[in-house]
Design a protein around this motif. Structure first.
Motif, PDB file in Angstrom:
ATOM      1  N   HIS A  81       0.619  -1.506  -0.235  1.00 13.46           N
ATOM      2  CA  HIS A  81      -0.133   0.038   0.003  1.00 13.46           C
ATOM      3  C   HIS A  81       0.937   1.213   0.125  1.00 13.46           C
ATOM      4  CE1 HIS A  81      -3.704   2.741   0.737  1.00 13.46           C
ATOM      5  NE2 HIS A  81      -2.615   2.794   1.526  1.00 13.46           N
ATOM      6  N   LEU A  82       2.299   1.567   0.764  1.00 18.05           N
ATOM      7  CA  LEU A  82       3.268   2.159   1.118  1.00 18.05           C
ATOM      8  C   LEU A  82       3.597   2.642  -0.393  1.00 18.05           C
ATOM      9  CD1 LEU A  82       4.797   4.394   2.184  1.00 18.05           C
ATOM     10  CD2 LEU A  82       6.025   2.548   2.802  1.00 18.05           C
ATOM     11  N   PHE A  83       4.260   1.680  -0.972  1.00 19.25           N
ATOM     12  CA  PHE A  83       5.162   1.943  -2.728  1.00 19.25           C
ATOM     13  C   PHE A  83       4.107   2.143  -3.644  1.00 19.25           C
ATOM     14  CE2 PHE A  83       8.162  -0.852  -0.030  1.00 19.25           C
ATOM     15  CZ  PHE A  83       9.194  -0.033  -0.414  1.00 19.25           C
ATOM     16  N   THR A  84       2.974   1.937  -3.532  1.00 18.71           N
ATOM     17  CA  THR A  84       1.877   1.710  -4.549  1.00 18.71           C
ATOM     18  C   THR A  84       0.831   2.551  -4.448  1.00 18.71           C
ATOM     19  OG1 THR A  84       0.353  -0.454  -3.611  1.00 18.71           O
ATOM     20  CG2 THR A  84       2.163  -0.847  -5.611  1.00 18.71           C
ATOM     21  N   GLY A  85       0.295   2.491  -3.301  1.00 20.34           N
ATOM     22  CA  GLY A  85      -1.011   3.372  -3.090  1.00 20.34           C
ATOM     23  C   GLY A  85      -2.481   2.621  -3.677  1.00 20.34           C
ATOM     24  N   ALA A  86      -1.760   1.678  -3.683  1.00 21.62           N
ATOM     25  CA  ALA A  86      -3.188   0.523  -3.861  1.00 21.62           C
ATOM     26  C   ALA A  86      -4.135   0.394  -2.976  1.00 21.62           C
ATOM     27  CB  ALA A  86      -2.365  -0.312  -5.078  1.00 21.62           C
ATOM     28  N   PHE A 119       1.624 -19.404   4.150  1.00 20.40           N
ATOM     29  CA  PHE A 119       2.500 -20.156   5.314  1.00 20.40           C
ATOM     30  C   PHE A 119       1.687 -21.126   6.430  1.00 20.40           C
ATOM     31  CE2 PHE A 119       5.106 -21.503   9.194  1.00 20.40           C
ATOM     32  CZ  PHE A 119       6.022 -21.723   8.311  1.00 20.40           C
ATOM     33  N   PRO A 120       1.881 -22.631   5.895  1.00 19.92           N
ATOM     34  CA  PRO A 120       3.307 -22.905   5.251  1.00 19.92           C
ATOM     35  C   PRO A 120       2.882 -23.465   4.235  1.00 19.92           C
ATOM     36  CG  PRO A 120       2.366 -24.601   6.676  1.00 19.92           C
ATOM     37  CD  PRO A 120       1.072 -23.196   6.521  1.00 19.92           C
ATOM     38  N   THR A 121       2.175 -23.851   3.783  1.00 16.72           N
ATOM     39  CA  THR A 121       1.296 -24.256   2.106  1.00 16.72           C
ATOM     40  C   THR A 121       0.506 -23.834   2.032  1.00 16.72           C
ATOM     41  OG1 THR A 121       0.155 -26.128   2.216  1.00 16.72           O
ATOM     42  CG2 THR A 121       3.143 -25.939   1.865  1.00 16.72           C
ATOM     43  N   GLY A 122      -0.186 -23.653   0.251  1.00 13.76           N
ATOM     44  CA  GLY A 122      -1.411 -23.144  -0.099  1.00 13.76           C
ATOM     45  C   GLY A 122      -1.295 -22.027  -0.729  1.00 13.76           C
ATOM     46  N   PRO A 123      -2.365 -21.687  -1.880  1.00  8.13           N
ATOM     47  CA  PRO A 123      -2.387 -20.459  -2.486  1.00  8.13           C
ATOM     48  C   PRO A 123      -2.841 -19.533  -1.442  1.00  8.13           C
ATOM     49  CG  PRO A 123      -4.045 -21.697  -3.392  1.00  8.13           C
ATOM     50  CD  PRO A 123      -3.491 -22.799  -1.570  1.00  8.13           C
ATOM     51  N   LEU A 124      -2.012 -17.917  -1.802  1.00 11.54           N
ATOM     52  CA  LEU A 124      -2.612 -16.922  -1.375  1.00 11.54           C
ATOM     53  C   LEU A 124      -2.078 -15.466  -2.355  1.00 11.54           C
ATOM     54  CD1 LEU A 124      -2.829 -15.063   1.152  1.00 11.54           C
ATOM     55  CD2 LEU A 124      -0.723 -14.392   0.964  1.00 11.54           C
ATOM     56  N   ARG A 125      -3.676 -15.049  -2.907  1.00 13.95           N
ATOM     57  CA  ARG A 125      -4.182 -14.321  -4.232  1.00 13.95           C
ATOM     58  C   ARG A 125      -4.263 -13.469  -3.482  1.00 13.95           C
ATOM     59  NH1 ARG A 125      -9.139 -12.523  -7.454  1.00 13.95           N
ATOM     60  NH2 ARG A 125      -8.507 -13.073  -9.731  1.00 13.95           N
ATOM     61  N   ILE A 126      -3.249 -12.442  -4.260  1.00 18.43           N
ATOM     62  CA  ILE A 126      -3.391 -10.771  -4.135  1.00 18.43           C
ATOM     63  C   ILE A 126      -2.657  -9.767  -5.133  1.00 18.43           C
ATOM     64  CG2 ILE A 126      -1.380  -9.209  -3.482  1.00 18.43           C
ATOM     65  CD1 ILE A 126       0.381 -11.722  -2.344  1.00 18.43           C
ATOM     66  N   SER A 127      -4.182  -9.211  -4.448  1.00 19.79           N
ATOM     67  CA  SER A 127      -4.772  -8.278  -5.256  1.00 19.79           C
ATOM     68  C   SER A 127      -4.666  -6.540  -5.176  1.00 19.79           C
ATOM     69  CB  SER A 127      -6.011  -8.078  -5.020  1.00 19.79           C
ATOM     70  OG  SER A 127      -6.875  -9.724  -6.136  1.00 19.79           O
ATOM     71  N   LEU A 128      -4.082  -6.114  -5.977  1.00 22.76           N
ATOM     72  CA  LEU A 128      -4.134  -4.548  -5.800  1.00 22.76           C
ATOM     73  C   LEU A 128      -5.131  -3.844  -6.626  1.00 22.76           C
ATOM     74  CD1 LEU A 128      -1.418  -5.664  -4.523  1.00 22.76           C
ATOM     75  CD2 LEU A 128      -0.545  -3.844  -5.660  1.00 22.76           C
ATOM     76  N   LEU A 129      -5.814  -3.361  -5.747  1.00 22.16           N
ATOM     77  CA  LEU A 129      -6.929  -2.096  -6.150  1.00 22.16           C
ATOM     78  C   LEU A 129      -6.519  -0.798  -7.001  1.00 22.16           C
ATOM     79  CD1 LEU A 129     -10.178  -3.926  -5.353  1.00 22.16           C
ATOM     80  CD2 LEU A 129      -8.561  -4.620  -7.098  1.00 22.16           C
ATOM     81  N   LEU A 130      -6.432  -0.137  -8.340  1.00 28.10           N
ATOM     82  CA  LEU A 130      -5.858   0.686  -8.480  1.00 28.10           C
ATOM     83  C   LEU A 130      -6.813   1.764  -8.808  1.00 28.10           C
ATOM     84  CD1 LEU A 130      -2.204  -0.135  -9.588  1.00 28.10           C
ATOM     85  CD2 LEU A 130      -2.465   1.348  -7.856  1.00 28.10           C
ATOM     86  N   PRO A 131      -7.418   3.175  -7.548  1.00 29.57           N
ATOM     87  CA  PRO A 131      -8.179   3.898  -7.865  1.00 29.57           C
ATOM     88  C   PRO A 131      -8.152   4.417  -9.436  1.00 29.57           C
ATOM     89  CG  PRO A 131      -7.349   4.064  -5.916  1.00 29.57           C
ATOM     90  CD  PRO A 131      -6.332   3.579  -6.613  1.00 29.57           C
ATOM     91  N   SER A 132      -9.171   4.109 -10.693  1.00 23.73           N
ATOM     92  CA  SER A 132      -8.896   4.527 -11.905  1.00 23.73           C
ATOM     93  C   SER A 132     -10.004   5.848 -11.994  1.00 23.73           C
ATOM     94  CB  SER A 132     -10.718   3.303 -12.621  1.00 23.73           C
ATOM     95  OG  SER A 132     -11.548   3.111 -11.972  1.00 23.73           O
TER      96      SER A 132
END
Length: 414
Positions: free
Chosen positions: A351-356, A401-414
């Motif tokens: 969030h800090l680096f992208t503002g998303a 952690f320790p296994t398994g999928p983690l989906r990361i989404s960045l939402l940028l204001p349009s």
């Protein structure tokens, strides 16, 4: 370089600082800054495309600098300076040596450089090395003032290079202060536009700041022109570029030199080796807690032996596990997974680096997010409406952690 317990990129801001330092450029940061670009292309991008990529990465560098100049570390450091009774007593007694001692006690691995001024002259100072983003203030109860910095120039370079992939120069007037690229500095640098350095073509973006203790600073990002290509209009290019910054932050938690150093430390701990070899859960737990107490860059460790799980120590929401082997007297006695980053730390960094806005989800639920509960579904790429606002999404896959999928989404204001 931490925000929370784990973000090693931001150790540069605390100890970015992450943070301590964040090490040299990693595998993630060696990738093209324009992985926002079309994969496999090496042709020179149109001017508008190059400008969009460079200016977007410039906003990231600006955010990093702004955090160094006004963030939580600065607030804490200023509070310590203004509330130290030992410092006030030493200054008022005219004791320069005592003032230096008081300043040393206030550094706490966070302040990089600090000096106290009386009558406009330096009375005492502590810390060393080139620093940027200085702040000034008065010392209550005295006629003295101070100037301090919590950000070294080298650490700022490393962080910006790691998260953007761009080469970076720090210039004080015409003088080169530091850089991630060798060779002489260019005679002149545009605020934005094409630039040739050491025979290579770049798209440059420059921003301004201050060096410690005073003076103008120019921060120049250099994006290799041959790597820049865009998937579509400027708005889409911005989303792709910032999305890959978010991916770079995640990859740092897997592949950075700091991760490798932490893995070696854990594997090489004799107390840890003996405890695992003996299948002693209490001793193994104590060894892991010892890592935390030593401020080793680790937030969770899970140990397994031939008999099955032995211990699992650390925070509940952790990502980017790295695997290690425990050996004792030349034989393998166990395996472990460790992580140097928790979900909250990654969320703050991204969030800090992208503002998303940042959402982190497993198959079943949202683990954490800057929006709660967040939209019901988020595409890999595309438009999202939530809470009366419109966003463009950028999603990628990580590992919980320790296994398994983690989906990361960045939402940028349009």
């Amino acid at each position: 370089m931490s925000l929370g317990k784990g973000p090693r990129l931001l150790a540069a801001f605390t100890t970015l600082g992450l943070l301590a330092g964040c090490g040299s450029a990693s595998n993630a940061s060696s990738s093209s800054p324009a992985r926002a670009a079309v994969a496999g292309t090496t042709s020179t991008a149109p001017t508008g495309c190059a400008t969009a990529v460079a200016s977007t990465l410039g906003t990231v560098a600006t955010r990093v600098y702004h955090e160094a100049a006004t963030g939580g570390d600065i607030a804490q450091a200023v509070h310590r300076m203004r509330s130290s009774s030992a410092l006030v007593a030493a200054v008022n007694s005219g004791n320069a040596s005592g003032t230096r001692s008081a300043l040393q006690a206030l550094l706490l691995g966070q302040i990089v450089r600090v000096e106290v001024l009386r009558g406009g002259r330096v009375f005492a100072q502590a810390g060393s090395g080139a620093a940027i983003a200085p702040v000034r203030g008065s010392i209550p109860g005295t006629s003295a003032s101070f100037v301090l910095s919590t950000q070294s120039g080298r650490t700022y370079l490393r962080v910006v290079h790691q998260v953007t992939g761009a080469q970076v120069l720090l210039l004080g007037g015409a003088r080169r202060l530091a850089g991630t690229i060798g060779g002489p500095s260019p005679a002149s640098v545009p605020a934005e536009g094409p630039l040739t350095v050491a025979g290579e073509s770049f798209q440059a973006f420059a921003l301004t700041g201050s060096v410690y203790p005073s003076g103008a600073l120019r921060i120049v990002l250099l994006i290799p022109s041959s790597t820049i290509a865009c998937p579509g209009p400027a708005a889409q290019t911005r989303v792709e570029t910032l999305g890959h910054v978010g991916e770079n932050v995640y990859q740092e938690e897997l592949h950075s030199p700091d991760v490798a150093a932490t893995l070696r430390h854990v594997e090489g701990s004799s107390a840890f080796q003996r405890a695992v070899a003996a299948h002693d859960a209490a001793a193994t737990r104590a060894a892991i807690v010892g890592f935390f107490e030593q401020h080793i860059h680790v937030v969770r460790v899970r140990v397994t032996t031939s008999s099955g799980p032995l211990v699992d120590v650390g925070g509940p929401y952790v990502l980017a596990p790295v695997h290690g082997t425990v050996r004792s007297r030349g034989r393998v006695v166990g395996q472990f997974e460790m992580a140097i980053q928790d979900d909250a730390g990654y969320l703050k960094l991204a969030h800090l680096f992208t503002g998303a806005e940042v959402l982190m989800r497993t198959r079943a639920r949202q683990v954490m997010g800057t929006l709660s509960p967040g939209p019901a579904s988020v595409p890999d790429r595309g438009s999202v409406s939530y809470g009366g606002r419109s966003y463009e999404a950028y999603s990628f896959s990580g590992v919980a952690f320790p296994t398994g999928p983690l989906r990361i989404s960045l939402l940028l204001p349009s």
